[in-house]
Design a protein around this motif. Structure first.
Motif, PDB file in Angstrom:
ATOM      1  N   GLY A   1      18.090  -8.574  10.833  1.00  0.00           N
ATOM      2  CA  GLY A   1      18.735  -8.029   9.648  1.00  0.00           C
ATOM      3  C   GLY A   1      18.715  -8.989   8.480  1.00  0.00           C
ATOM      4  N   ARG A   2      19.522  -8.673   7.473  1.00  0.00           N
ATOM      5  CA  ARG A   2      19.655  -9.473   6.256  1.00  0.00           C
ATOM      6  C   ARG A   2      21.130  -9.836   6.115  1.00  0.00           C
ATOM      7  NH1 ARG A   2      15.558  -7.732   2.033  1.00  0.00           N
ATOM      8  NH2 ARG A   2      17.184  -7.873   0.458  1.00  0.00           N
ATOM      9  N   GLN A   3      21.437 -11.106   6.276  1.00  0.00           N
ATOM     10  CA  GLN A   3      22.800 -11.583   6.108  1.00  0.00           C
ATOM     11  C   GLN A   3      22.966 -12.396   4.837  1.00  0.00           C
ATOM     12  OE1 GLN A   3      23.168 -13.703   9.868  1.00  0.00           O
ATOM     13  NE2 GLN A   3      24.688 -12.217  10.555  1.00  0.00           N
ATOM     14  N   LYS A   4      21.950 -13.149   4.486  1.00  0.00           N
ATOM     15  CA  LYS A   4      22.054 -14.089   3.377  1.00  0.00           C
ATOM     16  C   LYS A   4      21.120 -13.734   2.231  1.00  0.00           C
ATOM     17  CE  LYS A   4      22.484 -19.034   2.544  1.00  0.00           C
ATOM     18  NZ  LYS A   4      22.347 -20.383   3.110  1.00  0.00           N
ATOM     19  N   ARG A   5      19.905 -13.378   2.544  1.00  0.00           N
ATOM     20  CA  ARG A   5      18.939 -13.016   1.502  1.00  0.00           C
ATOM     21  C   ARG A   5      19.075 -11.520   1.223  1.00  0.00           C
ATOM     22  NH1 ARG A   5      13.245 -15.654   3.266  1.00  0.00           N
ATOM     23  NH2 ARG A   5      13.331 -13.787   4.565  1.00  0.00           N
TER      24      ARG A   5
ATOM     25  N   TYR B   1      13.665  -8.994   6.401  1.00  0.00           N
ATOM     26  CA  TYR B   1      14.862  -9.548   7.044  1.00  0.00           C
ATOM     27  C   TYR B   1      14.930 -11.057   6.796  1.00  0.00           C
ATOM     28  CZ  TYR B   1      15.882  -5.330   9.856  1.00  0.00           C
ATOM     29  OH  TYR B   1      16.227  -4.077  10.290  1.00  0.00           O
ATOM     30  N   ASP B   2      16.097 -11.636   7.097  1.00  0.00           N
ATOM     31  CA  ASP B   2      16.180 -13.097   7.093  1.00  0.00           C
ATOM     32  C   ASP B   2      16.417 -13.662   8.488  1.00  0.00           C
ATOM     33  OD1 ASP B   2      18.900 -12.599   7.502  1.00  0.00           O
ATOM     34  OD2 ASP B   2      19.513 -13.258   5.508  1.00  0.00           O
ATOM     35  N   HIS B   3      16.509 -12.802   9.517  1.00  0.00           N
ATOM     36  CA  HIS B   3      16.617 -13.295  10.888  1.00  0.00           C
ATOM     37  C   HIS B   3      16.178 -12.230  11.888  1.00  0.00           C
ATOM     38  CE1 HIS B   3      20.404 -11.055  10.453  1.00  0.00           C
ATOM     39  NE2 HIS B   3      20.406 -10.948  11.772  1.00  0.00           N
ATOM     40  N   PHE B   4      15.647 -12.693  13.006  1.00  0.00           N
ATOM     41  CA  PHE B   4      15.298 -11.863  14.158  1.00  0.00           C
ATOM     42  C   PHE B   4      15.727 -12.594  15.431  1.00  0.00           C
ATOM     43  CE2 PHE B   4      12.226 -10.379  11.042  1.00  0.00           C
ATOM     44  CZ  PHE B   4      12.084  -9.022  11.301  1.00  0.00           C
ATOM     45  N   ALA B   5      16.069 -11.839  16.458  1.00  0.00           N
ATOM     46  CA  ALA B   5      16.312 -12.387  17.794  1.00  0.00           C
ATOM     47  C   ALA B   5      15.779 -11.377  18.804  1.00  0.00           C
ATOM     48  CB  ALA B   5      17.797 -12.639  18.025  1.00  0.00           C
TER      49      ALA B   5
ATOM     50  N   LEU C   1       9.017   0.412   0.200  1.00  0.00           N
ATOM     51  CA  LEU C   1       9.459   0.815   1.525  1.00  0.00           C
ATOM     52  C   LEU C   1      10.917   0.416   1.698  1.00  0.00           C
ATOM     53  CD1 LEU C   1       6.401  -0.202   3.742  1.00  0.00           C
ATOM     54  CD2 LEU C   1       6.960   2.052   2.805  1.00  0.00           C
ATOM     55  N   PRO C   2      11.729   1.249   2.334  1.00  0.00           N
ATOM     56  CA  PRO C   2      13.150   0.932   2.489  1.00  0.00           C
ATOM     57  C   PRO C   2      13.371  -0.226   3.452  1.00  0.00           C
ATOM     58  CG  PRO C   2      12.590   2.866   3.771  1.00  0.00           C
ATOM     59  CD  PRO C   2      11.364   2.537   2.955  1.00  0.00           C
ATOM     60  N   ILE C   3      14.523  -0.854   3.342  1.00  0.00           N
ATOM     61  CA  ILE C   3      14.918  -1.877   4.306  1.00  0.00           C
ATOM     62  C   ILE C   3      15.256  -1.179   5.623  1.00  0.00           C
ATOM     63  CG2 ILE C   3      16.618  -3.665   4.851  1.00  0.00           C
ATOM     64  CD1 ILE C   3      16.960  -3.971   1.758  1.00  0.00           C
ATOM     65  N   ALA C   4      14.677  -1.646   6.707  1.00  0.00           N
ATOM     66  CA  ALA C   4      14.884  -1.010   8.007  1.00  0.00           C
ATOM     67  C   ALA C   4      16.324  -1.198   8.484  1.00  0.00           C
ATOM     68  CB  ALA C   4      13.917  -1.592   9.026  1.00  0.00           C
ATOM     69  N   ILE C   5      16.918  -0.137   9.018  1.00  0.00           N
ATOM     70  CA  ILE C   5      18.266  -0.170   9.569  1.00  0.00           C
ATOM     71  C   ILE C   5      18.165   0.103  11.064  1.00  0.00           C
ATOM     72  CG2 ILE C   5      20.592   0.785   9.489  1.00  0.00           C
ATOM     73  CD1 ILE C   5      19.701  -0.565   6.899  1.00  0.00           C
ATOM     74  N   PRO C   6      18.458  -0.917  11.924  1.00  0.00           N
ATOM     75  CA  PRO C   6      18.387  -0.686  13.371  1.00  0.00           C
ATOM     76  C   PRO C   6      19.292   0.470  13.787  1.00  0.00           C
ATOM     77  CG  PRO C   6      18.590  -3.021  12.884  1.00  0.00           C
ATOM     78  CD  PRO C   6      18.816  -2.296  11.586  1.00  0.00           C
TER      79      PRO C   6
END
Length: 440
Positions: free
Chosen positions: A268-272, A281-285, A429-434
């Protein structure tokens, strides 16, 4: 497209599947260079920082190599690169005005020239078409990572790499750690069983934020996005593919390039969160599941003021292996301990002697040009595409929140990069929402 994706997933080898010139050259009378039958002429596609560095490494790889042509969508990129290279290499830069090619079709014009080797370093989304054109034109290739941002693009790369092998063309990838001699020694020991069977693995690429270019009044939407391609997944693939793929490639290397069965993840995007960061996104796990029961835990992020990590740790039933790209650690503990340091003797004495004298980036080009000289083509196609597929599946899992099989990732028909692009296009393109985004 006539190929069987199951066959790709189950087999080890990718390649088992689916006078004007003289006048133009205009050599200065006092030049130390002259064209001869042994001169290798290089063309550069993508004249940013990585492309410029790749050209330097190509020119350093062989005493009779010249840079013959350059192509980029932006004239300022090309001229800046040309000036840097000219300043450093003088007469080895033989790029006439006519062979400075600018525009969205510049790559096609370059591969049609009388060049021997093409360096591909444009933004990732262009790689499938650039690689196809280069191979179709019968040129040897250095192909910077990553190689595709979506499933359809990756399938095109599979076919192009297969065609390169059939044509006896060398294809070297930009997975530079594969050419890092200490890592070759370390992962070679892992593959030889020095830590036993791998039970679990962890790999990371946690770093800070990267560059951004402020929009200028004369830029169209497309130019603005292209100049900031990192932040648009249709151009970069998102940072799990564009950057963190290096860590996933090392994981794949350690696993003998056997593909995982599936991956589950989040992101997701928490900071950027500002709109200037596009839709990435700014992170993946993610957690990768291999057929033999091994699980690999992967994380990556691009967030300032956070703890960095860039490593692979492998846990085997007879020991552990830690490879840390930040500290230079290459350690094996357990029944057969081993540690790389400046006094370590490699199993290959020549590799040891060279390990501290050549960078991994230079090593890539040294081996590429040596293969051309010896007429013994090398082809990285199988493992370079598999690592790209692993990263692609990880992004899909992060974007959707679903468990994604590697077969689904390869078969995906989701197109991020449109078939036709133009300077006046508007494409968002939209930001992906899990949980909301679905697999395509």
């Amino acid at each position: 497209m006539n190929y069987t994706r199951r066959r790709f997933l189950k087999t080890a080898g990718l390649t088992t599947i689916a006078g004007a010139v003289v006048a133009d050259y205009a050599l200065a009378s006092n030049s130390i260079w002259s064209l001869n039958s042994k001169t290798l002429k290089v063309g550069l596609i993508g004249c940013g920082g990585r492309g410029t560095a790749a050209a330097m490494e190509a020119l350093n790889s062989d005493p009779n190599v010249i840079l013959y042509a350059m192509a980029d969508v932006f004239e300022d990129h090309l001229e800046q690169s040309f000036n840097t290279l000219k300043e450093n290499f003088g007469d080895k830069i033989q790029v006439s005005k006519r062979r400075k090619l600018v525009g969205l079709d510049a790559y096609q014009k370059l591969v049609e020239l009388d060049v021997d080797v093409v360096l591909l370093a444009a933004p990732p989304a262009f790689r499938p078409s650039h690689l196809e054109a280069t191979v179709n034109a019968g040129k040897h290739v250095f192909c910077e990572k990553p190689f595709a941002v979506d499933g359809p693009g990756l399938r095109r790369v599979i076919e192009a790499s297969q065609k390169a092998k059939a044509k006896n063309l060398s294809l070297v990838s930009g997975f530079c750690w594969r050419y890092h001699l200490p890592k070759r020694e370390t992962f070679g020991r892992v593959l030889d069983g020095q830590i036993g069977r791998i039970l679990a693995a962890e790999c990371t690429y946690n770093t800070g934020e990267l560059w951004y270019k402020e929009r200028q009044p004369n830029w169209t939407d497309f130019e603005y996005q292209l100049r900031n391609w990192l932040y648009y997944n249709w151009l970069s693939g998102d940072h799990i593919i564009e950057q963190a793929i290096h860590s996933l490639d090392m994981l794949q290397w350690a696993m003998g390039d056997q593909l995982p069965v599936s991956v589950t993840g989040s992101g997701g995007r928490q900071k950027r969160v500002d709109e200037r960061f596009g839709n990435v996104y700014d992170h993946f796990a993610t957690v990768y599941q291999y057929e033999n029961g091994t699980k690999a835990y992967f994380s990556c992020r691009q967030q300032n003021n956070t703890a960095p990590a860039y490593a692979v740790e492998l846990v085997g039933d007879e020991g552990r292996c830690v490879v840390d790209c930040r500290t230079g650690t290459h350690d094996i503990t357990g029944k057969k301990p081993w540690k790389y340091d400046d006094t370590t003797k490699f199993t290959d004495e020549n590799a040891y002697k060279e390990s501290n004298s050549r960078s991994m980036y230079q090593q890539e080009h040294d081996e590429l040009f040596a293969s051309i000289r010896k007429n013994t083509p090398m082809n990285d196609g199988d493992w370079m595409v598999k690592s790209n597929l692993v990263a692609l599946a990880g992004r899909m899992a992060g974007y959707t929140g679903a468990t994604v099989s590697l077969e689904e990732a390869l078969a995906s028909n989701e197109v991020l990069f449109p078939e036709q692009v133009s300077w006046d296009m508007k494409y968002d393109l939209p930001i992906a929402i899990p949980g909301e985004k679905t697999l395509v």
